[in-house]
Motif scaffolding. Sequence first.
Motif, PDB file in Angstrom:
ATOM      1  N   LEU B  22       0.831  -1.202   0.000  1.00  0.00           N
ATOM      2  CA  LEU B  22       0.000   0.000   0.000  1.00  0.00           C
ATOM      3  C   LEU B  22       0.874   1.265   0.000  1.00  0.00           C
ATOM      4  O   LEU B  22       0.542   2.249  -0.659  1.00  0.00           O
ATOM      5  CB  LEU B  22      -0.899  -0.019   1.242  1.00  0.00           C
ATOM      6  CG  LEU B  22      -2.189   0.774   1.159  1.00  0.00           C
ATOM      7  CD1 LEU B  22      -3.071   0.267   0.023  1.00  0.00           C
ATOM      8  CD2 LEU B  22      -2.957   0.685   2.467  1.00  0.00           C
ATOM      9  N   THR B  23       1.984   1.207   0.724  1.00  0.00           N
ATOM     10  CA  THR B  23       2.895   2.362   0.759  1.00  0.00           C
ATOM     11  C   THR B  23       3.446   2.642  -0.636  1.00  0.00           C
ATOM     12  O   THR B  23       3.457   3.798  -1.086  1.00  0.00           O
ATOM     13  CB  THR B  23       4.068   2.092   1.736  1.00  0.00           C
ATOM     14  OG1 THR B  23       3.522   1.743   2.989  1.00  0.00           O
ATOM     15  CG2 THR B  23       4.952   3.310   1.895  1.00  0.00           C
ATOM     16  N   ILE B  24       3.875   1.584  -1.337  1.00  0.00           N
ATOM     17  CA  ILE B  24       4.434   1.775  -2.687  1.00  0.00           C
ATOM     18  C   ILE B  24       3.369   2.390  -3.589  1.00  0.00           C
ATOM     19  O   ILE B  24       3.606   3.372  -4.300  1.00  0.00           O
ATOM     20  CB  ILE B  24       4.914   0.417  -3.277  1.00  0.00           C
ATOM     21  CG1 ILE B  24       6.060  -0.155  -2.430  1.00  0.00           C
ATOM     22  CG2 ILE B  24       5.352   0.576  -4.731  1.00  0.00           C
ATOM     23  CD1 ILE B  24       6.465  -1.571  -2.811  1.00  0.00           C
ATOM     24  N   SER B  25       2.180   1.795  -3.554  1.00  0.00           N
ATOM     25  CA  SER B  25       1.119   2.246  -4.444  1.00  0.00           C
ATOM     26  C   SER B  25       0.664   3.669  -4.112  1.00  0.00           C
ATOM     27  O   SER B  25       0.429   4.474  -5.016  1.00  0.00           O
ATOM     28  CB  SER B  25      -0.062   1.269  -4.340  1.00  0.00           C
ATOM     29  OG  SER B  25      -0.986   1.549  -5.345  1.00  0.00           O
ATOM     30  N   GLU B  26       0.558   3.961  -2.826  1.00  0.00           N
ATOM     31  CA  GLU B  26       0.128   5.308  -2.424  1.00  0.00           C
ATOM     32  C   GLU B  26       1.158   6.365  -2.801  1.00  0.00           C
ATOM     33  O   GLU B  26       0.801   7.490  -3.151  1.00  0.00           O
ATOM     34  CB  GLU B  26      -0.111   5.356  -0.914  1.00  0.00           C
ATOM     35  CG  GLU B  26      -1.578   5.188  -0.569  1.00  0.00           C
ATOM     36  CD  GLU B  26      -1.878   5.605   0.847  1.00  0.00           C
ATOM     37  OE1 GLU B  26      -1.245   5.040   1.742  1.00  0.00           O
ATOM     38  OE2 GLU B  26      -2.745   6.476   1.034  1.00  0.00           O
ATOM     39  N   ASN B  27       2.440   5.998  -2.745  1.00  0.00           N
ATOM     40  CA  ASN B  27       3.492   6.934  -3.164  1.00  0.00           C
ATOM     41  C   ASN B  27       3.321   7.320  -4.625  1.00  0.00           C
ATOM     42  O   ASN B  27       3.635   8.442  -5.015  1.00  0.00           O
ATOM     43  CB  ASN B  27       4.873   6.302  -2.967  1.00  0.00           C
ATOM     44  CG  ASN B  27       5.354   6.421  -1.541  1.00  0.00           C
ATOM     45  OD1 ASN B  27       4.715   7.071  -0.726  1.00  0.00           O
ATOM     46  ND2 ASN B  27       6.454   5.777  -1.225  1.00  0.00           N
ATOM     47  N   ILE B  28       2.838   6.391  -5.425  1.00  0.00           N
ATOM     48  CA  ILE B  28       2.688   6.667  -6.857  1.00  0.00           C
ATOM     49  C   ILE B  28       1.347   7.351  -7.136  1.00  0.00           C
ATOM     50  O   ILE B  28       1.279   8.364  -7.829  1.00  0.00           O
ATOM     51  CB  ILE B  28       2.792   5.350  -7.674  1.00  0.00           C
ATOM     52  CG1 ILE B  28       4.198   4.756  -7.490  1.00  0.00           C
ATOM     53  CG2 ILE B  28       2.495   5.579  -9.155  1.00  0.00           C
ATOM     54  CD1 ILE B  28       4.350   3.338  -7.998  1.00  0.00           C
ATOM     55  N   LEU B  29       0.283   6.797  -6.575  1.00  0.00           N
ATOM     56  CA  LEU B  29      -1.055   7.273  -6.944  1.00  0.00           C
ATOM     57  C   LEU B  29      -1.561   8.436  -6.086  1.00  0.00           C
ATOM     58  O   LEU B  29      -2.447   9.181  -6.508  1.00  0.00           O
ATOM     59  CB  LEU B  29      -2.050   6.109  -6.858  1.00  0.00           C
ATOM     60  CG  LEU B  29      -1.792   4.982  -7.872  1.00  0.00           C
ATOM     61  CD1 LEU B  29      -2.584   3.740  -7.494  1.00  0.00           C
ATOM     62  CD2 LEU B  29      -2.145   5.424  -9.278  1.00  0.00           C
ATOM     63  N   ARG B  30      -1.031   8.550  -4.887  1.00  0.00           N
ATOM     64  CA  ARG B  30      -1.467   9.600  -3.956  1.00  0.00           C
ATOM     65  C   ARG B  30      -2.973   9.557  -3.701  1.00  0.00           C
ATOM     66  O   ARG B  30      -3.614  10.582  -3.556  1.00  0.00           O
ATOM     67  CB  ARG B  30      -1.081  11.002  -4.476  1.00  0.00           C
ATOM     68  CG  ARG B  30       0.388  11.248  -4.533  1.00  0.00           C
ATOM     69  CD  ARG B  30       0.954  11.603  -3.186  1.00  0.00           C
ATOM     70  NE  ARG B  30       2.295  11.064  -3.051  1.00  0.00           N
ATOM     71  CZ  ARG B  30       3.031  11.124  -1.948  1.00  0.00           C
ATOM     72  NH1 ARG B  30       2.556  11.671  -0.868  1.00  0.00           N
ATOM     73  NH2 ARG B  30       4.235  10.619  -1.892  1.00  0.00           N
ATOM     74  N   ASN B  31      -3.510   8.366  -3.724  1.00  0.00           N
ATOM     75  CA  ASN B  31      -4.942   8.214  -3.484  1.00  0.00           C
ATOM     76  C   ASN B  31      -5.152   6.849  -2.845  1.00  0.00           C
ATOM     77  O   ASN B  31      -4.791   5.826  -3.421  1.00  0.00           O
ATOM     78  CB  ASN B  31      -5.686   8.309  -4.817  1.00  0.00           C
ATOM     79  CG  ASN B  31      -7.189   8.184  -4.632  1.00  0.00           C
ATOM     80  OD1 ASN B  31      -7.678   7.221  -4.044  1.00  0.00           O
ATOM     81  ND2 ASN B  31      -7.925   9.154  -5.137  1.00  0.00           N
ATOM     82  N   ARG B  32      -5.738   6.856  -1.663  1.00  0.00           N
ATOM     83  CA  ARG B  32      -5.862   5.617  -0.881  1.00  0.00           C
ATOM     84  C   ARG B  32      -6.714   4.567  -1.606  1.00  0.00           C
ATOM     85  O   ARG B  32      -6.333   3.406  -1.691  1.00  0.00           O
ATOM     86  CB  ARG B  32      -6.484   5.982   0.478  1.00  0.00           C
ATOM     87  CG  ARG B  32      -6.658   4.836   1.422  1.00  0.00           C
ATOM     88  CD  ARG B  32      -5.388   4.606   2.188  1.00  0.00           C
ATOM     89  NE  ARG B  32      -5.523   3.484   3.108  1.00  0.00           N
ATOM     90  CZ  ARG B  32      -4.597   3.112   3.962  1.00  0.00           C
ATOM     91  NH1 ARG B  32      -3.461   3.754   4.016  1.00  0.00           N
ATOM     92  NH2 ARG B  32      -4.777   2.099   4.766  1.00  0.00           N
ATOM     93  N   GLU B  33      -7.837   5.012  -2.126  1.00  0.00           N
ATOM     94  CA  GLU B  33      -8.746   4.041  -2.775  1.00  0.00           C
ATOM     95  C   GLU B  33      -8.103   3.424  -4.005  1.00  0.00           C
ATOM     96  O   GLU B  33      -8.163   2.196  -4.200  1.00  0.00           O
ATOM     97  CB  GLU B  33     -10.051   4.742  -3.171  1.00  0.00           C
ATOM     98  CG  GLU B  33     -10.978   4.942  -1.990  1.00  0.00           C
ATOM     99  CD  GLU B  33     -12.247   5.669  -2.374  1.00  0.00           C
ATOM    100  OE1 GLU B  33     -12.553   5.735  -3.573  1.00  0.00           O
ATOM    101  OE2 GLU B  33     -12.917   6.175  -1.459  1.00  0.00           O
TER     102      GLU B  33
END
Lengths: 221, 178
Positions: B22-33
């Motif tokens: 989730l950390t990796i993905s949030e760093n890229i997308l900047r959106n929790r959902e």
Amino acid sequence: MNANKLLYDINDIDDAYVIEYAERSEALKARLVRRRIRTWSTLAACLVLIVLCMPLMINMIQSARFKSQDVDTVIRFESFPELCKVLPEDSALLNIPDVRNAKISAKLYCPKGTKKIEDFETVKMIDLSVAYKKDVEVFFNCVFNEEIAAEEYVKESELSFFPESVKQTVIAGTEVFFAEGTGPNGTKHLAAFNYNGDMYKIWCYQFELEEMVTYVTAFLK
Amino acid sequence: MYFNRNESAIGETAKKYGKYCLTISENILRNREDAEESVNDAYMQTWNSIPPVKPSNLRAFLGKIVRNLSLNRLKAQRTKKRGSGEYDLAFEELEEVITSPQSVEELVEEISCRDFINKWLSTLTPEQRMVFVGRYWYFDSVSEISDKMNYSVSKTKMLLLRLRGELKEYLENEGIHI
């Protein structure tokens, strides 16, 4: 090639480098948290220590104001009649209520090298405790030729005395300040006033405010 | 568990690596959902890939899938206006490494510079590598990396600038340039 492709290509770096960052950054983060906890704990401990030492430091500073280099000989008296021999005839300390039935202990602060009090004018300060029956002990502190006003003393010592407890009244023409505060033996009531250019502080751990007022009234009349 | 086709494998993976992904993905997308969706897609892709794929390190394997899916999702989502996520900042920084995107793209589009990057990474000190991987693989912000490495922000920025310059020089020496 463009930057976008480079970002995708970086995806395929060795697993070892990916894991290296994850594991080492977790370890570094944990170390950082430990260090922060240690720093904050140290700061909190220092703060607590400062708060705990504050009353002691205030007392030391206040005492230091009186115990200057030229007032470091202390002459002791354990009997009131003996003390009366050196006190001037107009001294307010001769009016201490019911003192003949009490045990006293007095310390007279004199200039360095004083062996015997020949001239009372040289005495800078007196600390006196008067122990009555029923475990009541009243302390006196008299600083001669004191420039500090009693009001200033009481209000500047907010950490020693509760500001809301300060009360002011006039007894026998003398403005007296009463205050409640904490000391090494618990809660104390204090009266402070200037009299003939000297400052008197009287305090007792066993008295309530009314008893203190009665005592000071008897002392000043 | 994946090889036995045990369905609780996904749950166990989520329990162990969910936060990491989730950390990796949030760093890229900047959106929790969006990040959660990408991570769920990554679990499915992992389930479909193993077997036959046998990853040597499940964490890295999962991380790479999450990163790739998140980059794809971002690419699909992006409008003409650029966002302000760490991806965009990292992208802009890496544009410096590429001298002329248009002309080179035509010539070496099919070439993956993965091997060159790996070789270059192996020449770095562990600290330098950590900073580079943290920024351009994990998309951690400069301040996060500085915190983790106990560096000042300016030191981290300077190190990244130097590393980008070195990577550019290295890639050019390996023939990936105009």
